[in-house]
Design a protein around this motif. Sequence first.
Motif, PDB file in Angstrom:
ATOM      1  N   GLU A 115       0.832  -1.198   0.000  1.00 36.21           N
ATOM      2  CA  GLU A 115       0.000   0.000   0.000  1.00 36.21           C
ATOM      3  C   GLU A 115       0.866   1.247   0.000  1.00 36.21           C
ATOM      4  O   GLU A 115       2.013   1.227   0.457  1.00 36.21           O
ATOM      5  CB  GLU A 115      -0.940   0.017   1.210  1.00 36.21           C
ATOM      6  N   ARG A 116       0.274   2.333  -0.522  1.00 38.91           N
ATOM      7  CA  ARG A 116       0.945   3.637  -0.483  1.00 38.91           C
ATOM      8  C   ARG A 116      -0.021   4.656   0.097  1.00 38.91           C
ATOM      9  O   ARG A 116      -1.209   4.657  -0.229  1.00 38.91           O
ATOM     10  CB  ARG A 116       1.375   4.080  -1.873  1.00 38.91           C
ATOM     11  N   MET A 117       0.504   5.507   0.953  1.00 43.53           N
ATOM     12  CA  MET A 117      -0.323   6.503   1.619  1.00 43.53           C
ATOM     13  C   MET A 117       0.366   7.861   1.560  1.00 43.53           C
ATOM     14  O   MET A 117       1.574   7.963   1.781  1.00 43.53           O
ATOM     15  CB  MET A 117      -0.563   6.091   3.076  1.00 43.53           C
ATOM     16  N   ILE A 118      -0.415   8.891   1.238  1.00 44.36           N
ATOM     17  CA  ILE A 118       0.068  10.271   1.317  1.00 44.36           C
ATOM     18  C   ILE A 118      -0.693  10.933   2.455  1.00 44.36           C
ATOM     19  O   ILE A 118      -1.926  10.990   2.451  1.00 44.36           O
ATOM     20  CB  ILE A 118      -0.147  11.035  -0.001  1.00 44.36           C
ATOM     21  N   ASP A 119       0.038  11.411   3.440  1.00 43.64           N
ATOM     22  CA  ASP A 119      -0.551  11.943   4.672  1.00 43.64           C
ATOM     23  C   ASP A 119      -0.364  13.459   4.721  1.00 43.64           C
ATOM     24  O   ASP A 119       0.762  13.955   4.665  1.00 43.64           O
ATOM     25  CB  ASP A 119       0.117  11.281   5.884  1.00 43.64           C
ATOM     26  N   TYR A 120      -1.484  14.184   4.821  1.00 41.75           N
ATOM     27  CA  TYR A 120      -1.462  15.642   4.949  1.00 41.75           C
ATOM     28  C   TYR A 120      -1.911  15.990   6.369  1.00 41.75           C
ATOM     29  O   TYR A 120      -2.967  15.522   6.822  1.00 41.75           O
ATOM     30  CB  TYR A 120      -2.411  16.291   3.941  1.00 41.75           C
ATOM     31  N   GLU A 121      -1.131  16.818   7.060  1.00 43.31           N
ATOM     32  CA  GLU A 121      -1.477  17.173   8.436  1.00 43.31           C
ATOM     33  C   GLU A 121      -1.281  18.670   8.679  1.00 43.31           C
ATOM     34  O   GLU A 121      -0.379  19.302   8.122  1.00 43.31           O
ATOM     35  CB  GLU A 121      -0.633  16.373   9.433  1.00 43.31           C
ATOM     36  N   LEU A 122      -2.167  19.200   9.533  1.00 48.03           N
ATOM     37  CA  LEU A 122      -2.111  20.609   9.914  1.00 48.03           C
ATOM     38  C   LEU A 122      -2.471  20.677  11.386  1.00 48.03           C
ATOM     39  O   LEU A 122      -3.525  20.179  11.800  1.00 48.03           O
ATOM     40  CB  LEU A 122      -3.102  21.429   9.083  1.00 48.03           C
ATOM     41  N   GLY A 123      -1.594  21.285  12.202  1.00 46.07           N
ATOM     42  CA  GLY A 123      -1.837  21.230  13.631  1.00 46.07           C
ATOM     43  C   GLY A 123      -1.445  22.483  14.387  1.00 46.07           C
ATOM     44  O   GLY A 123      -0.724  23.354  13.879  1.00 46.07           O
ATOM     45  N   TYR A 124      -1.967  22.539  15.621  1.00 45.30           N
ATOM     46  CA  TYR A 124      -1.680  23.659  16.528  1.00 45.30           C
ATOM     47  C   TYR A 124      -1.529  23.102  17.935  1.00 45.30           C
ATOM     48  O   TYR A 124      -2.232  22.162  18.332  1.00 45.30           O
ATOM     49  CB  TYR A 124      -2.810  24.682  16.493  1.00 45.30           C
ATOM     50  N   ARG A 125      -0.615  23.693  18.718  1.00 46.42           N
ATOM     51  CA  ARG A 125      -0.355  23.245  20.084  1.00 46.42           C
ATOM     52  C   ARG A 125      -0.105  24.460  20.965  1.00 46.42           C
ATOM     53  O   ARG A 125       0.707  25.326  20.612  1.00 46.42           O
ATOM     54  CB  ARG A 125       0.857  22.309  20.100  1.00 46.42           C
ATOM     55  N   PHE A 126      -0.812  24.503  22.099  1.00 45.32           N
ATOM     56  CA  PHE A 126      -0.650  25.599  23.051  1.00 45.32           C
ATOM     57  C   PHE A 126      -0.302  25.020  24.411  1.00 45.32           C
ATOM     58  O   PHE A 126      -0.959  24.096  24.902  1.00 45.32           O
ATOM     59  CB  PHE A 126      -1.936  26.424  23.159  1.00 45.32           C
ATOM     60  N   VAL A 127       0.723  25.565  25.041  1.00 45.69           N
ATOM     61  CA  VAL A 127       1.122  25.179  26.388  1.00 45.69           C
ATOM     62  C   VAL A 127       1.292  26.457  27.199  1.00 45.69           C
ATOM     63  O   VAL A 127       2.132  27.299  26.867  1.00 45.69           O
ATOM     64  CB  VAL A 127       2.435  24.366  26.401  1.00 45.69           C
ATOM     65  N   SER A 128       0.503  26.590  28.266  1.00 46.24           N
ATOM     66  CA  SER A 128       0.591  27.792  29.095  1.00 46.24           C
ATOM     67  C   SER A 128       1.727  27.661  30.103  1.00 46.24           C
ATOM     68  O   SER A 128       2.261  26.570  30.339  1.00 46.24           O
ATOM     69  CB  SER A 128      -0.732  28.026  29.839  1.00 46.24           C
ATOM     70  N   ASN A 129       2.066  28.755  30.720  1.00 42.54           N
ATOM     71  CA  ASN A 129       3.117  28.734  31.734  1.00 42.54           C
ATOM     72  C   ASN A 129       2.693  27.942  32.963  1.00 42.54           C
ATOM     73  O   ASN A 129       3.532  27.488  33.751  1.00 42.54           O
ATOM     74  CB  ASN A 129       3.468  30.174  32.138  1.00 42.54           C
ATOM     75  N   GLU A 130       1.384  27.766  33.137  1.00 39.71           N
ATOM     76  CA  GLU A 130       0.872  27.008  34.285  1.00 39.71           C
ATOM     77  C   GLU A 130       0.705  25.519  33.975  1.00 39.71           C
ATOM     78  O   GLU A 130       0.247  24.751  34.826  1.00 39.71           O
ATOM     79  CB  GLU A 130      -0.472  27.589  34.732  1.00 39.71           C
ATOM     80  N   GLY A 131       1.030  25.107  32.749  1.00 41.20           N
ATOM     81  CA  GLY A 131       0.956  23.698  32.403  1.00 41.20           C
ATOM     82  C   GLY A 131      -0.293  23.270  31.654  1.00 41.20           C
ATOM     83  O   GLY A 131      -0.491  22.075  31.390  1.00 41.20           O
ATOM     84  N   LEU A 132      -1.169  24.211  31.296  1.00 41.76           N
ATOM     85  CA  LEU A 132      -2.346  23.879  30.497  1.00 41.76           C
ATOM     86  C   LEU A 132      -1.922  23.546  29.069  1.00 41.76           C
ATOM     87  O   LEU A 132      -1.161  24.284  28.442  1.00 41.76           O
ATOM     88  CB  LEU A 132      -3.323  25.058  30.490  1.00 41.76           C
ATOM     89  N   LEU A 133      -2.414  22.422  28.554  1.00 45.07           N
ATOM     90  CA  LEU A 133      -2.093  21.993  27.196  1.00 45.07           C
ATOM     91  C   LEU A 133      -3.374  21.892  26.377  1.00 45.07           C
ATOM     92  O   LEU A 133      -4.357  21.287  26.810  1.00 45.07           O
ATOM     93  CB  LEU A 133      -1.391  20.632  27.212  1.00 45.07           C
TER      94      LEU A 133
END
Length: 285
Positions: A55-73
């Motif tokens: 099999e062959r797969m082409i994977d497209y991804e778009l992401g965002y990540r936020f981490v606060s100074n207090e440890g909220l993710l």
Amino acid sequence: SNHYFSFFNPKAGVFIKPNDNNQFYASIAVGNREPLRTDLKDGIKFGAEKTIKPERMIDYELGYRFVSNEGLLLAGNLYYMDYNNQMVQTGKLNDIGYKIMENVKNSYRTGIEIETQIPISNYLRLDANATFSKNIIKNYTAFYDVYDSYYDKLLRQDSENLGNTDISFSPNVIAMGSLTYTPKRNLSFNLMGKYVGKQYYDNTSNDDHSLDAYFVSNFMAGYTFSKSRFGEIDLQFMVNNIFDKKYIANAWVATDKLEDGQSFVYKGLFPQATRNFMGRVTLRF
């Protein structure tokens, strides 16, 4: 027979970190996967139309990540996986219980993954994640073994085009929530719940060949003896399926036909353990 596979798996992406708290990324990657030896053998033994292909797969991804100074993710990831000749489970098992695979020419998996980690206090933390997805085979053709009227001779394979169907063993919703209490550095308690949505155990999108959604919870307590003549010792006690839920998480199905038009459907369902207990000791030195 001999089978030779050569793959090139490039990946490219962009990563942007405007500050210590925020991250953005986008990527595109190509992945190839070869069939296992058992897949090749079963493809011949069970009369597949053609020898199974990689099999062959082409994977497209778009992401965002936020981490606060207090440890909220907080994190989110959008993905689209475009497959050619994806190897998927037919729902059948071979004579030793291995899941038989087949190629589907065009298929895709797309969805969003979300994740969070919330420090409620110095001792209490909430973790959660979920995936919402669509897993589709485009223009699926199902094949059925056809036997003579005495059911002792395989005559041919018939086919049936079912249009777009759901990929087997691919629930559209999977979610997990976990609450961890750590009153002391070496002592922790964890309560975890997992939800798995409805899924099909073949590729026909037939509700008669589907597993109901289920939610199951586990509890774990752990303590670490950090100073010991033997090194560090971890003690863990687990209660799995604490609410004694009866559910089925796996299954198989096979459909055969006779030349006179009769159909025979064989199924096997795998009920999971109800409430059960487990202990574990880990020694590190």
